[in-house]
Design an enzyme around this catalytic site. Structure first.
Site: not given
Length: 376
Positions: A69, A311
């Site tokens: 991100k 994740s």
């Protein structure tokens, strides 16, 4: 000056060994944001990769604040600066499960902006502390509101205070930064080298939409594989979200159920993800069981030394499932989104004790000095 030998080795595809260790980057950096991207693709050994197949993982925790991100954060901020929507001293606000907020907090600290982040209560405490440590203000929303609640709160606060809402789930800058960076890095790293499958899950969908588009254009033989939690099959359901004029979701997706893969699949399908799937489709779809994601994250750490979160475990679980069914000789690449350090308070670390276990106590007692006192 790079020696002719090192230069020749660096030009080889694929690079082998440790020839460039100690070589440096051949450049200096003006600020931390210049270090975003150029993350490595690392091969898994045969303790995890099915026989006759090769799996690489792209380690996004090599980004400066430890996740994929960071790319999205720089994409959003630079686009807003370019368009004149962001000036020194302005305030950014965004709803986040953590990693985007951490990236934005870094950008704001470096650029001199103020940062307000809205996060639903269930996401890990480590993420809140990291964002606050970087100077951001973190506003929590109740668990009952899920992802849509934190998004609505961010929208309200932006309107009330005149702050710039980042719209990570809707902005074209999201997919674009992954097209410009993630996708190009993959193409360059695998130039002249076999690559058959690209595997990733989605949160906002920017990685899939952007990197997937780059691969479709330049390496159309690469199959795009989309993963999502088995408990939250939003894409698989085929349900079309109702949207506001800005592209944001009107409410929760009926197929959503809570799952432990933080950063993946909120309770709505982001417009970036929906548009990416519509444009690119997918060649294979992999539902991820919750236990499988955690198991794979632990296995990556214990057998590969790859320290990733839930994740990352989910992406690897999907990559292994794809590899099992792939023809012999196939090469698979999966995205590893972040580091395990922001999961210390989650189920991923539930079996890890801070105290010594029996084996560790026995090792300690095998020599006489500096024994810990026995518990009363």
């Amino acid at each position: 000056q790079v020696s002719a030998t090192i230069a020749a080795n660096m030009a080889a595809k694929p690079a082998k060994g440790i020839f460039d260790r100690g070589h440096g980057r051949n450049r200096l950096f003006d600020n931390i944001t210049e270090t975003i991207g150029n993350t490595p693709c690392v091969k898994l050994n045969d303790k995890m990769a099915p026989k006759g197949r090769t799996i690489y993982v792209k380690l996004e925790y090599f980004n400066p604040l430890g996740s994929v991100k960071d790319r999205l954060a720089i994409g959003i901020v630079e686009q807003a600066e370019k368009e004149g929507r962001l000036k020194p001293g302005d305030t950014l606000i965004e709803a986040t499960s953590g990693n985007t907020g951490i990236g934005l907090a870094m950008l704001c600290a470096q650029r001199g902006y103020k940062c307000v982040l809205v996060m639903a209560e269930p996401f890990s405490i480590e993420r809140r502390k990291l964002m606050r440590f970087l100077g951001a203000r973190v506003i929590l929303t109740p668990k009952s509101g899920k992802g849509t609640g934190m998004v609505e709160k961010a929208r309200e606060l932006a309107a009330e205070h005149g702050w710039l809402l980042c719209h990570q789930f809707e902005t074209p800058a999201n997919a674009q930064i992954h097209y410009d960076t993630t996708g190009q890095e993959i193409l360059n790293d695998f130039e002249g080298t076999r690559l058959d499958y690209f595997v990733t899950g989605y949160g906002t969908g920017g990685t899939y939409a952007g990197a997937g588009k780059a691969l479709r254009e330049k390496r159309p033989e690469v199959k795009l594989c989309l993963a999502e939690p088995a408990d939250a099959p939003l894409v698989a359901s085929g349900y079309k979200m109702e949207r506001r004029p800005d592209g944001s979701a009107e409410g929760s997706h009926p197929a959503f159920r809570p799952h432990p893969i933080q950063g993946w699949t909120p309770d709505f399908l982001a417009k970036v993800a929906e548009d990416g799937v519509k444009e690119l489709g997918f060649d294979e779809y992999v539902p991820i069981p919750s236990g499988g994601a955690i198991e794979m994250a632990m296995m990556l750490c214990s057998t590969q030394g790859i320290f990733t979160g839930i994740s990352g475990g989910a992406s690897t679980w999907a990559a292994i499932e794809v590899a099992k069914k792939a023809p012999e000789g196939s090469v698979v690449l999966a995205m590893i989104a972040d580091t395990a350090e922001r999961y210390l308070s989650t189920p991923l670390f539930s079996q890890v004790s801070a105290s010594m276990n029996e084996e560790e106590e026995a090792i300690s007692k095998s020599t006489p000095s500096y024994q810990m006192p026995d518990d009363d």
